[in-house]
Design an enzyme around this catalytic site. Structure first.
Site, PDB file in Angstrom:
ATOM      1  N   HIS A 149     -10.773  -5.799  -3.139  1.00 32.36           N
ATOM      2  CA  HIS A 149      -8.871  -5.799  -3.114  1.00 32.36           C
ATOM      3  C   HIS A 149      -9.245  -5.594  -1.532  1.00 32.36           C
ATOM      4  O   HIS A 149     -10.326  -5.617  -0.452  1.00 32.36           O
ATOM      5  CB  HIS A 149      -8.025  -4.956  -3.840  1.00 32.36           C
ATOM      6  CG  HIS A 149      -8.829  -3.421  -3.175  1.00 32.36           C
ATOM      7  ND1 HIS A 149      -9.670  -2.493  -3.557  1.00 32.36           N
ATOM      8  CD2 HIS A 149      -7.955  -2.618  -1.629  1.00 32.36           C
ATOM      9  CE1 HIS A 149      -9.816  -1.438  -2.806  1.00 32.36           C
ATOM     10  NE2 HIS A 149      -9.338  -1.253  -1.439  1.00 32.36           N
ATOM     11  N   ASP A 202       1.161  -1.354   0.069  1.00 35.86           N
ATOM     12  CA  ASP A 202      -0.548  -0.155   0.115  1.00 35.86           C
ATOM     13  C   ASP A 202       1.011   1.155   0.243  1.00 35.86           C
ATOM     14  O   ASP A 202       1.721   1.296   0.538  1.00 35.86           O
ATOM     15  CB  ASP A 202      -1.030  -0.215   1.270  1.00 35.86           C
ATOM     16  CG  ASP A 202      -1.960   1.187   0.609  1.00 35.86           C
ATOM     17  OD1 ASP A 202      -3.288   0.435   0.764  1.00 35.86           O
ATOM     18  OD2 ASP A 202      -1.977   2.197   0.987  1.00 35.86           O
ATOM     19  N   GLY A 233     -16.014   3.330   3.874  1.00 32.01           N
ATOM     20  CA  GLY A 233     -13.670   3.177   3.508  1.00 32.01           C
ATOM     21  C   GLY A 233     -13.163   2.770   2.253  1.00 32.01           C
ATOM     22  O   GLY A 233     -11.995   3.571   2.048  1.00 32.01           O
TER      23      GLY A 233
HETATM   24  P1  5GP Z   1      -9.458   1.097  -0.044  1.00 32.20           P
HETATM   25  O1  5GP Z   1      -9.711   2.805   0.526  1.00 32.20           O
HETATM   26  O2  5GP Z   1     -10.784   1.418  -1.440  1.00 32.20           O
HETATM   27  O3  5GP Z   1     -10.159   0.164   0.924  1.00 32.20           O
HETATM   28  O4  5GP Z   1      -7.540   1.232  -0.565  1.00 32.20           O
HETATM   29  C1  5GP Z   1      -7.260   1.353  -1.461  1.00 32.20           C
HETATM   30  C2  5GP Z   1      -6.696   1.280  -1.151  1.00 32.20           C
HETATM   31  O5  5GP Z   1      -4.941   2.013  -2.208  1.00 32.20           O
HETATM   32  C3  5GP Z   1      -5.498   2.630   0.040  1.00 32.20           C
HETATM   33  O6  5GP Z   1      -5.415   1.775   1.429  1.00 32.20           O
HETATM   34  C4  5GP Z   1      -4.366   3.414  -0.153  1.00 32.20           C
HETATM   35  O7  5GP Z   1      -3.486   3.956  -0.144  1.00 32.20           O
HETATM   36  C5  5GP Z   1      -4.378   2.618  -2.176  1.00 32.20           C
HETATM   37  N1  5GP Z   1      -3.840   2.858  -2.856  1.00 32.20           N
HETATM   38  C6  5GP Z   1      -4.154   4.151  -3.452  1.00 32.20           C
HETATM   39  N2  5GP Z   1      -3.866   4.755  -4.677  1.00 32.20           N
HETATM   40  C7  5GP Z   1      -2.504   3.539  -5.008  1.00 32.20           C
HETATM   41  C8  5GP Z   1      -1.298   3.602  -5.888  1.00 32.20           C
HETATM   42  O8  5GP Z   1      -1.131   4.406  -7.031  1.00 32.20           O
HETATM   43  N3  5GP Z   1      -0.615   2.411  -5.177  1.00 32.20           N
HETATM   44  C9  5GP Z   1      -0.498   1.590  -3.775  1.00 32.20           C
HETATM   45  N4  5GP Z   1       0.076   0.909  -4.103  1.00 32.20           N
HETATM   46  N5  5GP Z   1      -1.741   2.050  -3.188  1.00 32.20           N
HETATM   47  C10 5GP Z   1      -2.254   3.012  -3.544  1.00 32.20           C
END
Ligand code: 5GP
Ligand code: ZN
Length: 111
Positions: free
Chosen positions: A97, A29, A90
């Site tokens: 994922h 992340d 969130g």
């Molecule tokens: P969500 O909030 O949708 O459950 O998780 C999305 C996750 O993707 C977040 O924890 C965020 O930090 C991560 N994330 C967002 N953009 C990128 C990116 O460009 N590369 C990586 N490796 N992680 C990302």
């Protein structure tokens, strides 16, 4: 089918992966909430966990095993698996994922 505007479809294809096998990738992340914070991203684009039934049964089972193997290969015995579902849950990236969080007893208070 990969979606051209989807960040995780792109990262699946082009990103820097900790491991990638059988239609699943694990990556770090970009904004870690724990000492170890990995994301498991399936190649198949499904918007959200709500639609998990879009995965063929065997692929869904393989995805869970990939999550467990990713943690094992990272040296984690105890850890936390999180799926954020929808804006209210969130979720910020609308490609299903799994967060794998570990590396400290408190797991760094993921929110
Ligand atoms: P969500 O909030 O949708 O459950 O998780 C999305 C996750 O993707 C977040 O924890 C965020 O930090 C991560 N994330 C967002 N953009 C990128 C990116 O460009 N590369 C990586 N490796 N992680 C990302
Ligand atoms: Zn996608």
């Amino acid at each position: 089918m990969p979606q051209s505007k989807c960040l995780f479809c792109r990262l699946y294809a082009e990103g820097e992966h900790v491991r990638k096998a059988g239609g699943f990738a694990a990556l770090r992340d970009i904004n870690p909430k724990a000492p170890v914070h990995l994301l498991v991203v399936p190649e198949r684009h499904v918007d959200t966990f709500r639609d998990v039934a879009e995965f063929p049964a065997e692929e869904a089972r393989d995805m869970l095993e990939f999550v467990a193997e990713t943690a094992r290969e990272e040296g984690l015995e105890d850890y936390r698996v999180v799926v954020n579902v929808g804006l209210g849950g969130g979720q910020t990236v609308f490609h299903l994922h799994w967060h794998v969080l570990g590396g400290s007893p408190a797991l760094a208070g993921f929110e």
